[in-house]
Design an enzyme around this catalytic site. Structure first.
Site, short mmCIF file in Angstrom:
data_model
loop_
_atom_site.label_atom_id
_atom_site.label_comp_id
_atom_site.label_asym_id
_atom_site.label_seq_id
_atom_site.Cartn_x
_atom_site.Cartn_y
_atom_site.Cartn_z
N HIS A 1 0.83 -1.20 0.00
CA HIS A 1 0.00 0.00 0.00
C HIS A 1 0.87 1.25 0.00
CE1 HIS A 1 -2.65 3.19 1.48
NE2 HIS A 1 -3.59 2.52 0.82
N GLU B 1 -3.71 2.48 -7.13
CA GLU B 1 -4.00 3.51 -6.13
C GLU B 1 -2.94 4.61 -6.23
OE1 GLU B 1 -6.57 1.25 -2.89
OE2 GLU B 1 -4.63 1.93 -2.16
N GLY C 1 -6.45 9.43 0.79
CA GLY C 1 -6.48 10.10 2.09
C GLY C 1 -7.10 11.48 2.05
N SER D 1 -9.71 7.92 -2.54
CA SER D 1 -10.81 8.87 -2.39
C SER D 1 -12.09 8.43 -3.10
CB SER D 1 -10.39 10.27 -2.88
OG SER D 1 -9.38 10.79 -2.03
P1 13P Z 1 -9.20 6.62 0.96
O1 13P Z 1 -10.43 6.03 0.34
O2 13P Z 1 -9.40 7.03 2.38
O3 13P Z 1 -8.60 7.71 0.11
O4 13P Z 1 -8.12 5.43 1.04
C1 13P Z 1 -8.00 4.57 -0.04
C2 13P Z 1 -7.04 3.51 0.23
O5 13P Z 1 -5.94 3.75 0.68
C3 13P Z 1 -7.47 2.12 -0.02
O6 13P Z 1 -6.39 1.27 0.09
#
Ligand code: 13P
Length: 281
Positions: free
Chosen positions: A101, A173, A179, A217
């Site tokens: 991640h 991602e 975030g 997001s």
């Molecule tokens: P957010 O949806 O809070 O941006 O996080 C996504 C994420 O890191 C999924 O692995």
């Protein structure tokens, strides 16, 4: 690459939730599943913190919700203080494990090498790897996105040897989309990233059912557009699914969108080549 057929919707709880909160979320989710409130075309997954894995497993066992760990160490059980092994998270009830991640790569120094070791260890332990790949804002600004993504995908699979996963999940991602400070990626940005990931997978993984997800997001306001507009096999959500009603709301939005979705057209190799030419590493 063989595409898996159902649509994944899942959440990592990241570093949140006491045991009580985790159990309450799991109970709420289980009740919704048992009441028929989760459409059958969705495969839900939840990645609790390691401390809650066993509790959540007890509460969700037999519900059809897939449980996973957010990380595990690639080595065998032994003297590695502060870590848990792949076999330990499996024993606690995980059937998949998230690897690489963005937050682990940037905050904790997880390298492509470590990701490769973890993917191989996960497969040996009988876990499905959920590999996260994504470029930083600086890499995108330098035009390096396709090269970074292709490299991360190939590196992640590079130590598999003869062991092949029975199933693989890869999440695109982009770091800058994740975030509370993140900027949601536009459908064009997502679709270009997904196309590069799929091409890199095509070269490396013949025949393994593989799902390519998007995360960063995702929320109630953009989930449906992501489902209808993109060649995506699932959504990977953080904050917007940190409550059971949040996840269930997204489940309904995704299902409505899936029912409206036209048959998907894979991004053609020509388009991918054009993207790579436009944005060489
Ligand atoms: P957010 O949806 O809070 O941006 O996080 C996504 C994420 O890191 C999924 O692995």
């Amino acid at each position: 690459m063989t595409t898996a057929t159902s649509f994944w919707l899942g959440t990592s709880w990241k570093m949140t939730k006491t045991l009580g909160e985790a159990g309450a979320y799991a109970d709420e989710l289980r009740s919704a599943v048992e009441a028929g409130n989760v459409p059958p075309e969705l495969r839900l997954f939840v990645l609790p913190a390691t401390t809650s894995l066993a509790t959540v497993h007890d509460r969700l066992d037999g519900s059809g919700v897939t449980l996973g760990a957010q990380n595990a160490h690639p080595g065998p059980d032994g003297a590695v203080t502060g870590e848990v092994s792949m076999s330990m998270v499996r024993d606690a009830g995980a059937s998949l494990v998230e690897i690489g991640h963005a937050e682990r790569r940037t905050l904790l120094g997880e390298t492509d090498d470590m990701v490769a070791d973890k993917v191989a260890a996960a497969v040996s332990a009988g876990l499905t790897p959920l590999v996260c790949v994504g470029e930083t804002a600086a890499e995108r600004a330098r035009g390096e996105t396709p090269g970074v993504l292709a490299h991360q995908v190939r590196a992640a699979l590079g130590r598999l040897g003869r062991d092949r996963p029975s199933e693989l999940m890869v999440a695109y991602e982009p770091h800058w989309a994740i975030g509370s400070e993140g900027r949601p990626a536009t459908p064009t940005e997502v679709s270009e990233g997904l196309a590069v990931v799929r091409r890199a997978l095509d070269e490396d993984l013949m025949g393994t059912p593989t799902s390519v997800l998007y995360g960063g997001s995702v929320h109630a306001g953009n989930a449906a557009d992501l489902v209808t507009g993109l060649d995506v096999d699932g959504l990977f959500v953080g904050r917007a699914a940190w409550t059971a009603p949040g996840l269930l709301d997204l489940a309904h939005r995704c299902t409505d969108a899936l029912r409206r979705r036209r048959p998907r057209r894979r991004t053609t190799p020509d388009l991918v080549s054009a993207i790579v030419r436009k944005d060489p590493r």
